[in-house]
Design an enzyme around this catalytic site. Sequence first.
Site, PDB file in Angstrom:
ATOM      1  N   GLY A  11       1.877  -6.706  -7.366  1.00  0.00           N
ATOM      2  CA  GLY A  11       0.611  -6.856  -8.092  1.00  0.00           C
ATOM      3  C   GLY A  11       0.714  -6.174  -9.448  1.00  0.00           C
ATOM      4  O   GLY A  11       1.209  -5.050  -9.540  1.00  0.00           O
ATOM      5  N   ARG A  72       5.525 -11.625  -6.073  1.00  0.00           N
ATOM      6  CA  ARG A  72       5.943 -11.018  -4.806  1.00  0.00           C
ATOM      7  C   ARG A  72       6.989 -11.975  -4.247  1.00  0.00           C
ATOM      8  O   ARG A  72       6.639 -13.030  -3.724  1.00  0.00           O
ATOM      9  CB  ARG A  72       4.761 -10.897  -3.847  1.00  0.00           C
ATOM     10  N   ASP A 103       5.320   0.021  -3.697  1.00  0.00           N
ATOM     11  CA  ASP A 103       6.161   0.268  -2.541  1.00  0.00           C
ATOM     12  C   ASP A 103       7.214  -0.824  -2.262  1.00  0.00           C
ATOM     13  O   ASP A 103       8.411  -0.541  -2.133  1.00  0.00           O
ATOM     14  CB  ASP A 103       5.164   0.295  -1.369  1.00  0.00           C
ATOM     15  N   THR A 125       0.815   0.600  -9.553  1.00  0.00           N
ATOM     16  CA  THR A 125      -0.099  -0.116  -8.660  1.00  0.00           C
ATOM     17  C   THR A 125      -1.492   0.489  -8.785  1.00  0.00           C
ATOM     18  O   THR A 125      -1.625   1.711  -8.909  1.00  0.00           O
ATOM     19  CB  THR A 125       0.343  -0.065  -7.179  1.00  0.00           C
ATOM     20  N   ASP A 127      -3.435   0.676  -6.435  1.00  0.00           N
ATOM     21  CA  ASP A 127      -3.812   1.200  -5.115  1.00  0.00           C
ATOM     22  C   ASP A 127      -3.628   2.724  -4.985  1.00  0.00           C
ATOM     23  O   ASP A 127      -4.240   3.338  -4.124  1.00  0.00           O
ATOM     24  CB  ASP A 127      -2.986   0.511  -4.019  1.00  0.00           C
ATOM     25  N   ASP A 129      -1.243   4.210  -3.632  1.00  0.00           N
ATOM     26  CA  ASP A 129      -0.872   4.431  -2.232  1.00  0.00           C
ATOM     27  C   ASP A 129       0.538   4.998  -2.072  1.00  0.00           C
ATOM     28  O   ASP A 129       1.128   4.908  -1.001  1.00  0.00           O
ATOM     29  CB  ASP A 129      -1.012   3.108  -1.447  1.00  0.00           C
ATOM     30  N   ARG A 171      -5.740  -2.183  -0.733  1.00  0.00           N
ATOM     31  CA  ARG A 171      -4.956  -2.535   0.456  1.00  0.00           C
ATOM     32  C   ARG A 171      -5.361  -1.626   1.622  1.00  0.00           C
ATOM     33  O   ARG A 171      -6.543  -1.563   1.922  1.00  0.00           O
ATOM     34  CB  ARG A 171      -3.462  -2.384   0.156  1.00  0.00           C
TER      35      ARG A 171
HETATM   36  O1  F6P Z   1      -1.505  -3.996  -4.487  1.00  0.00           O
HETATM   37  C1  F6P Z   1      -2.449  -4.326  -5.448  1.00  0.00           C
HETATM   38  C2  F6P Z   1      -3.470  -5.267  -4.886  1.00  0.00           C
HETATM   39  O2  F6P Z   1      -4.391  -5.589  -5.920  1.00  0.00           O
HETATM   40  C3  F6P Z   1      -4.213  -4.783  -3.650  1.00  0.00           C
HETATM   41  O3  F6P Z   1      -5.225  -3.856  -3.958  1.00  0.00           O
HETATM   42  C4  F6P Z   1      -4.714  -6.073  -3.077  1.00  0.00           C
HETATM   43  O4  F6P Z   1      -4.941  -5.967  -1.691  1.00  0.00           O
HETATM   44  C5  F6P Z   1      -3.583  -7.020  -3.369  1.00  0.00           C
HETATM   45  O5  F6P Z   1      -2.866  -6.469  -4.457  1.00  0.00           O
HETATM   46  C6  F6P Z   1      -3.998  -8.419  -3.732  1.00  0.00           C
HETATM   47  O6  F6P Z   1      -2.846  -9.165  -3.888  1.00  0.00           O
HETATM   48  P1  F6P Z   1      -2.782 -10.602  -4.587  1.00  0.00           P
HETATM   49  O7  F6P Z   1      -2.967 -10.406  -6.063  1.00  0.00           O
HETATM   50  O8  F6P Z   1      -1.436 -11.098  -4.243  1.00  0.00           O
HETATM   51  O9  F6P Z   1      -3.911 -11.390  -4.007  1.00  0.00           O
END
Ligand code: F6P
Length: 319
Positions: A11, A72, A103, A125, A127, A129, A171
């Site tokens: 992300g 990803r 991560d 990120t 997050d 995390d 997340r």
């Molecule tokens: O890891 C960052 C994040 O924005 C999370 O907070 C969220 O759950 C996820 O990515 C959303 O992913 P995507 O952009 O692939 O929908």
Amino acid sequence: MKTIAILTSGGDAPGMNAAIRAVARTAIFNGLRVMGIRFGYDGLINGDIYEMNVSSVADIIQRGGTILGSARSEDFQTEKGQKQAFQILKDFGIDGLVVLGGDGSFKGAKVLHDMGVKVIGIPCTIDNDMGYTDSTIGFYTAVNTVTEAVSKLRDTSSSHGRANIVEVMGRRCGDLALYAGVSSGAESIVIPEKPLDLESIMNKIKRGRKRGKLHHIIVMAEGVGRPYVLKEKIEEITQVDTKVTILGHVQRGGSPSPHDRLLGSEMGNRAVKLLIDGQSGLAMAYKAGKIIDVSLDDAIETPHILNEELYDMAQEISI
Ligand code: F6P
């Protein structure tokens, strides 16, 4: 070390561009060639790579997102994809790689390190995390974004005498909800690290109503899930009209805060210096106000720990 490359993966996070800029400029300043890899590990596997110059990173420090694009990658999870990525790095004469991401991106960086590629990771990120660093690039910008959004919701919530449940990203981590909840003066903060205390939420709403309070903001981390179930419960028990707002990807965009620009600049600069020193398998960290490095293993394995003091404080000042 003659040629290094940069990729952004997972992300996107505000501040990635500041880090890309610092990596590219530090490399060029030190006489290295620098290559940009588009769309993360997917772009690496496909050889979607171009040479960068000083101007390639001009006018980007203030921009959210990533000029390199991100992904990803499922292909990079396979041995075939990893071998292909290794071969591409060889074909392009890339001696060192800087990986910007969270991560999962660091796990990919570790795979390449184990194959003999010189790699440094930069934590990006929203997050927050990653337990090994006090903050990740993008986190405080997202805290700002959520705080601003909650302030706007509070205006309309007060006008109509409503309660608002605001679901924020993160997340399985509650940091974004906790830090933005405290910053925006939320009455309740619901995070996956703590059990959902329905009684406390209902009592706060009822107490607030009794003393003439016209709004009630509940900031809820997405990792808890089911905000609409909570809305039904609140309406049933308190009879207060309740709206759910899912902030979604708005939280990932926007101009990075000075903190995230600084982290990106300092970490990007240091990552290149580590590569020039011949180091590899390291991740940049922000600890007690300083930029340091730790092993990628530590960065991946250190569990994220909730800031219990902040959580407890939030209970005391949101009565
Ligand atoms: O890891 C960052 C994040 O924005 C999370 O907070 C969220 O759950 C996820 O990515 C959303 O992913 P995507 O952009 O692939 O929908």
